[in-house]
Scaffold this motif. Structure first.
Motif, mmCIF file in Angstrom:
data_model
loop_
_atom_site.group_PDB
_atom_site.id
_atom_site.type_symbol
_atom_site.label_atom_id
_atom_site.label_comp_id
_atom_site.label_asym_id
_atom_site.label_seq_id
_atom_site.Cartn_x
_atom_site.Cartn_y
_atom_site.Cartn_z
ATOM 1 N N SER A 198 7.579 8.143 -7.063
ATOM 2 C CA SER A 198 7.693 8.802 -8.366
ATOM 3 C C SER A 198 7.323 7.893 -9.529
ATOM 4 C CB SER A 198 9.114 9.331 -8.567
ATOM 5 O OG SER A 198 10.058 8.273 -8.479
ATOM 6 N N THR A 199 7.298 6.570 -9.310
ATOM 7 C CA THR A 199 6.977 5.648 -10.398
ATOM 8 C C THR A 199 5.599 5.953 -10.975
ATOM 9 O OG1 THR A 199 8.281 3.911 -9.329
ATOM 10 C CG2 THR A 199 6.740 3.221 -11.051
ATOM 11 N N ASN A 200 5.561 6.246 -12.246
ATOM 12 C CA ASN A 200 4.331 6.601 -12.979
ATOM 13 C C ASN A 200 3.717 7.936 -12.539
ATOM 14 O OD1 ASN A 200 4.503 4.222 -14.472
ATOM 15 N ND2 ASN A 200 3.247 3.072 -13.014
ATOM 16 N N ILE B 79 2.955 -0.846 -7.305
ATOM 17 C CA ILE B 79 3.339 0.520 -7.673
ATOM 18 C C ILE B 79 2.115 1.244 -8.213
ATOM 19 C CG2 ILE B 79 5.765 -0.028 -8.160
ATOM 20 C CD1 ILE B 79 5.002 -0.175 -11.139
ATOM 21 N N PRO B 80 2.141 2.580 -8.260
ATOM 22 C CA PRO B 80 0.989 3.327 -8.788
ATOM 23 C C PRO B 80 0.621 2.880 -10.202
ATOM 24 C CG PRO B 80 2.489 4.814 -7.678
ATOM 25 C CD PRO B 80 3.184 3.492 -7.743
ATOM 26 N N GLN C 141 0.807 -1.226 0.000
ATOM 27 C CA GLN C 141 0.000 0.000 0.000
ATOM 28 C C GLN C 141 0.839 1.275 0.000
ATOM 29 O OE1 GLN C 141 0.099 -2.381 2.482
ATOM 30 N NE2 GLN C 141 -0.698 -1.555 4.411
ATOM 31 N N LEU C 142 2.176 1.149 0.147
ATOM 32 C CA LEU C 142 3.034 2.330 0.072
ATOM 33 C C LEU C 142 3.409 2.653 -1.371
ATOM 34 C CD1 LEU C 142 5.445 1.942 3.132
ATOM 35 C CD2 LEU C 142 3.183 3.012 2.989
ATOM 36 N N GLY C 143 3.214 1.690 -2.266
ATOM 37 C CA GLY C 143 3.478 1.958 -3.684
ATOM 38 C C GLY C 143 4.936 2.041 -4.054
ATOM 39 N N ASN C 144 5.817 1.492 -3.212
ATOM 40 C CA ASN C 144 7.251 1.579 -3.498
ATOM 41 C C ASN C 144 7.809 0.295 -4.111
ATOM 42 O OD1 ASN C 144 7.318 -0.182 -1.350
ATOM 43 N ND2 ASN C 144 8.249 1.271 0.095
ATOM 44 N N GLY C 145 6.914 -0.621 -4.507
ATOM 45 C CA GLY C 145 7.347 -1.839 -5.172
ATOM 46 C C GLY C 145 7.736 -2.962 -4.255
ATOM 47 N N PHE D 143 -4.761 7.309 -9.829
ATOM 48 C CA PHE D 143 -3.800 6.213 -9.722
ATOM 49 C C PHE D 143 -4.077 5.451 -8.428
ATOM 50 C CE2 PHE D 143 -1.890 9.021 -12.741
ATOM 51 C CZ PHE D 143 -1.085 8.237 -13.553
ATOM 52 N N ALA D 144 -3.872 4.133 -8.475
ATOM 53 C CA ALA D 144 -4.164 3.296 -7.304
ATOM 54 C C ALA D 144 -3.069 2.256 -7.126
ATOM 55 C CB ALA D 144 -5.522 2.618 -7.475
ATOM 56 N N TRP D 145 -2.925 1.772 -5.883
ATOM 57 C CA TRP D 145 -1.990 0.692 -5.594
ATOM 58 C C TRP D 145 -2.332 0.069 -4.241
ATOM 59 C CZ3 TRP D 145 -0.544 5.876 -5.737
ATOM 60 C CH2 TRP D 145 -0.106 6.447 -4.535
ATOM 61 N N GLY D 146 -1.724 -1.101 -3.978
ATOM 62 C CA GLY D 146 -1.923 -1.759 -2.689
ATOM 63 C C GLY D 146 -2.804 -2.988 -2.757
ATOM 64 N N TYR D 147 -3.476 -3.272 -1.647
ATOM 65 C CA TYR D 147 -4.311 -4.465 -1.471
ATOM 66 C C TYR D 147 -5.440 -4.463 -2.497
ATOM 67 C CZ TYR D 147 -6.376 -8.193 1.452
ATOM 68 O OH TYR D 147 -6.849 -9.386 1.945
ATOM 69 N N ASN D 148 -5.678 -5.628 -3.121
ATOM 70 C CA ASN D 148 -6.623 -5.666 -4.234
ATOM 71 C C ASN D 148 -7.478 -6.929 -4.212
ATOM 72 O OD1 ASN D 148 -7.724 -4.500 -6.591
ATOM 73 N ND2 ASN D 148 -6.422 -5.778 -7.904
ATOM 74 N N ASN D 149 -7.720 -7.479 -3.013
ATOM 75 C CA ASN D 149 -8.458 -8.741 -2.920
ATOM 76 C C ASN D 149 -9.883 -8.645 -3.438
ATOM 77 O OD1 ASN D 149 -9.330 -7.119 -0.757
ATOM 78 N ND2 ASN D 149 -9.913 -8.924 0.445
ATOM 79 N N SER D 150 -10.437 -7.410 -3.481
ATOM 80 C CA SER D 150 -11.822 -7.228 -3.931
ATOM 81 C C SER D 150 -11.921 -6.333 -5.161
ATOM 82 C CB SER D 150 -12.657 -6.635 -2.796
ATOM 83 O OG SER D 150 -12.623 -7.460 -1.646
ATOM 84 N N GLY D 151 -10.773 -6.057 -5.777
ATOM 85 C CA GLY D 151 -10.778 -5.198 -6.969
ATOM 86 C C GLY D 151 -10.694 -3.727 -6.661
ATOM 87 N N GLN D 152 -10.328 -3.349 -5.414
ATOM 88 C CA GLN D 152 -10.331 -1.943 -5.005
ATOM 89 C C GLN D 152 -9.275 -1.091 -5.713
ATOM 90 O OE1 GLN D 152 -9.858 -4.692 -3.032
ATOM 91 N NE2 GLN D 152 -8.804 -4.149 -1.125
ATOM 92 N N VAL D 153 -8.294 -1.738 -6.368
ATOM 93 C CA VAL D 153 -7.303 -1.000 -7.145
ATOM 94 C C VAL D 153 -7.837 -0.698 -8.557
ATOM 95 C CG1 VAL D 153 -5.007 -1.223 -8.214
ATOM 96 C CG2 VAL D 153 -5.322 -1.792 -5.813
ATOM 97 N N GLY D 154 -8.866 -1.445 -8.961
ATOM 98 C CA GLY D 154 -9.509 -1.160 -10.239
ATOM 99 C C GLY D 154 -8.767 -1.652 -11.453
ATOM 100 N N SER D 155 -7.896 -2.644 -11.272
ATOM 101 C CA SER D 155 -7.060 -3.128 -12.379
ATOM 102 C C SER D 155 -7.728 -4.220 -13.193
ATOM 103 C CB SER D 155 -5.734 -3.662 -11.825
ATOM 104 O OG SER D 155 -5.977 -4.742 -10.930
ATOM 105 N N GLY D 156 -8.880 -4.729 -12.724
ATOM 106 C CA GLY D 156 -9.554 -5.828 -13.405
ATOM 107 C C GLY D 156 -9.188 -7.193 -12.873
ATOM 108 N N SER D 157 -8.212 -7.247 -11.963
ATOM 109 C CA SER D 157 -7.813 -8.512 -11.342
ATOM 110 C C SER D 157 -7.934 -8.371 -9.828
ATOM 111 C CB SER D 157 -6.365 -8.854 -11.723
ATOM 112 O OG SER D 157 -5.453 -8.036 -10.991
#
Length: 558
Positions: free
Chosen positions: A153-155, A201-202, A137-141, A181-195
């Protein structure tokens, strides 16, 4: 501190001459931030409290604190869970410690998660994160805890971030060009990436948002929201309690428009733990999602998967408040009344309750569990006058004025140099004018006085009906910003009784955005509007066009 324009400084000197003293930004120009209702501030000394300019209380037991001072130094104190104080260690502290890596940077906004993790944006649009990081969730990879603030700074290297939001373990940022831009925990699709894979990272949230310009973002515990420039709301992530407002309880891995808000223009969205609030441009509030504590304000504890109106007093709502770590809701009216509902110190308040507070911040300090801040607290200016405030005081002051307008038999006292600096019309008309009295017959006294006062204050205070007259003047003088302010005032004061009159004015002065707003208001309140005297006396051509347009949008369908 407020930046002064060269023209402002010259103008102040012109008005006061050699009697004036240089205006300096000193400690007296700020008053103490009212933090008395937040218990953790009792760890700070009186001297330290006098310097506080911004503050955020966070943590699972509201036991972490970050604040900035008038000198742009950043201090932290608390239990330091997961290194969330950014000091480079995990040691707790009951005394404020300076966060050197951020001192000197001006903080624009800040949000926090449940770990907790922190996401912060500076006024220059840079993003810094630190704290809990088990879900990236910090987006630092990485998934390593961030013990010190890290520049993300990534993206985002060529982006200016203007708003940040955190869910329990995911993060969102909004850029100045309307991208999310979103990053972090995505167990329910909260990052919006489709997975449902975590995002280290952002990543820009695209899909339905690809061609939209976002203007506001918010996060619930495991869901995400964005308001776009058209007033539509897009949602994604966890939906087990109906918090996405889609009429279902299925999770949404990519952004989806809240179709039930069709025809309603939303300005702001706020998310609680599992419920959602939105504020419309007409000052109305809708809520949906979890309701086990009455946090929807509907009078019961039944969850709602569709937007439901929250019934408050007739006064317009100007602010809504919720926090992903709490089940509490709050709202503030144009008249200054503050309401709260939802979880209240162990009780369930199922209808909006009028408080004695003047700020929604105090609702969360006194009623929420945990008692955290729902936004970054900020200090207000004190009685020390800035240049702009000094100029406001000189409007209509016969003691310092060198020009007066005679309107409807009344004088309005002004200063030539200010008028020439602020208005193109006066720059030319007063260039070689040696008169100290100008007669004005084209506009009424209230309208012309409001115009001149606007040149001193950058604001207007008129009824919607009077604002129509000022709109005429703004159109005549080609004052586009004033024209926008008039339209905003008219929008805020529209009601069933005056809607047709205001629509007529919008058409007359070719204010297309206002015309569309008034038309939508009339359609949304069609039954009452058509029974008013204004509708009965409506201009024939306008009536004909109104009926035609209303028919095209299906207003007369059964």
């Amino acid at each position: 501190m407020e930046d002064f324009l060269e023209d402002d400084l010259f103008l102040l000197y012109t008005l006061y001459g050699k009697r004036g003293k240089p205006v300096q930004a000193t400690l007296s120009s700020l008053k103490m931030l009212d933090v008395g209702k937040w218990p953790i501030f009792s760890l700070c000394s009186e001297e330290e409290l006098q310097l506080v300019r911004q503050a955020c209380v966070f943590g699972s037991a509201s036991n972490e604190l970050l604040y900035t001072t008038v000198n742009d130094e950043v201090f932290v104190l608390g239990t330091n869970c997961c290194g969330c104080l950014g000091l480079g260690d995990v040691q707790s502290t009951i005394e404020p410690r300076r966060l050197d890596s951020l001192s000197g940077k001006k903080i624009a906004c800040l949000s926090y998660g449940s770990g907790p993790h922190i996401v912060l944006a500076t006024t220059e649009g840079e993003v810094f994160t630190w704290g809990h990081n088990a879900y990236s969730q910090l987006g630092n990879g990485t998934t390593n805890a961030g013990l010190v603030p890290y520049h993300i700074s990534t993206n985002l290297s060529n982006k200016q971030v203007i708003e940040v939001a955190c869910g329990s373990y995911h993060s969102l940022v909004l850029t100045s060009d309307g991208e999310v831009f979103a990053w972090g925990y995505n167990n329910s699709g909260q990052v919006g990436s489709g997975s449902t894979a975590n995002q280290p990272i952002p990543r820009r949230v695209t899909g339905c948002l690809q061609s939209k310009v976002a203007v506001n973002i918010a996060c619930g515990q495991m869901c995400s929201m964005a308001v776009v420039s058209t007033g539509e709301v897009f949602v994604w992530g966890y939906n087990g309690n109906g918090q996405l407002g889609l009429g279902s309880s299925g999770n949404q891995p990519t952004p989806c428009r809240v179709a039930a808000l069709q025809g309603i223009r939303v300005q702001r969205v706020a998310c609680g733990y599992a419920h959602t609030l939105v504020l419309t441009d007409e000052g109305q509030v809708y809520a949906w999602g979890a309701n086990s504590y009455g946090q929807l304000g509907t009078g019961n504890k039944s969850n709602q998967s569709y937007p439901t109106p929250v019934v408050l007093e007739k006064d317009r709502i100007i602010e809504i408040a919720a926090c992903h770590s709490a089940h509490t809701s709050a709202a503030k009216t144009q008249g200054g009344h503050v309401y709260m509902w939802g979880q209240c110190r162990g009780q369930s308040v199922t209808l909006p309750h009028l408080t004695h507070f003047s700020s929604t911040d105090d609702v969360f300090a006194c009623f929420a569990t945990p008692a955290v801040t729902w936004r970054l607290l900020s200090v207000e200016p004190d009685d020390h006058l800035t240049v702009a405030e000094s100029l406001k005081r000189e409007f209509d002051n016969p003691n310092t004025a060198d020009l007066k307008f005679l309107v409807d038999g009344k004088y309005i006292y002004v200063h030539k140099v200010l008028l020439k600096i602020r208005c193109e019309h006066f720059r030319s008309s007063l260039e070689d004018n040696e008169d100290d009295i100008v007669e004005m017959s084209e506009f009424s006294y209230p309208v012309y006085r409001a115009f001149l006062e606007y040149l001193y204050t950058d604001s207007i205070s008129l009824s919607p009906e009077e604002a129509v007259g000022l709109l005429d003047l703004a159109t005549f003088y080609r004052e586009n910003r004033l024209k926008k302010l008039c339209q905003q005032t008219i929008k805020q004061g529209i009601c069933e009784e005056n809607a047709i009159a205001l629509l007529s004015a919008a058409v007359k002065y070719e204010a297309q955005d206002l015309e569309e707003f008034c038309f939508r208001f009339c359609i949304n309140h069609l039954t009452v509007v058509t029974q008013t005297s204004g509708f009965a006396e409506m201009d024939h051509d306008l009536l004909k066009n109104f009926i035609s347009k209303a028919s095209r949008v299906g207003a007369f369908k059964n």
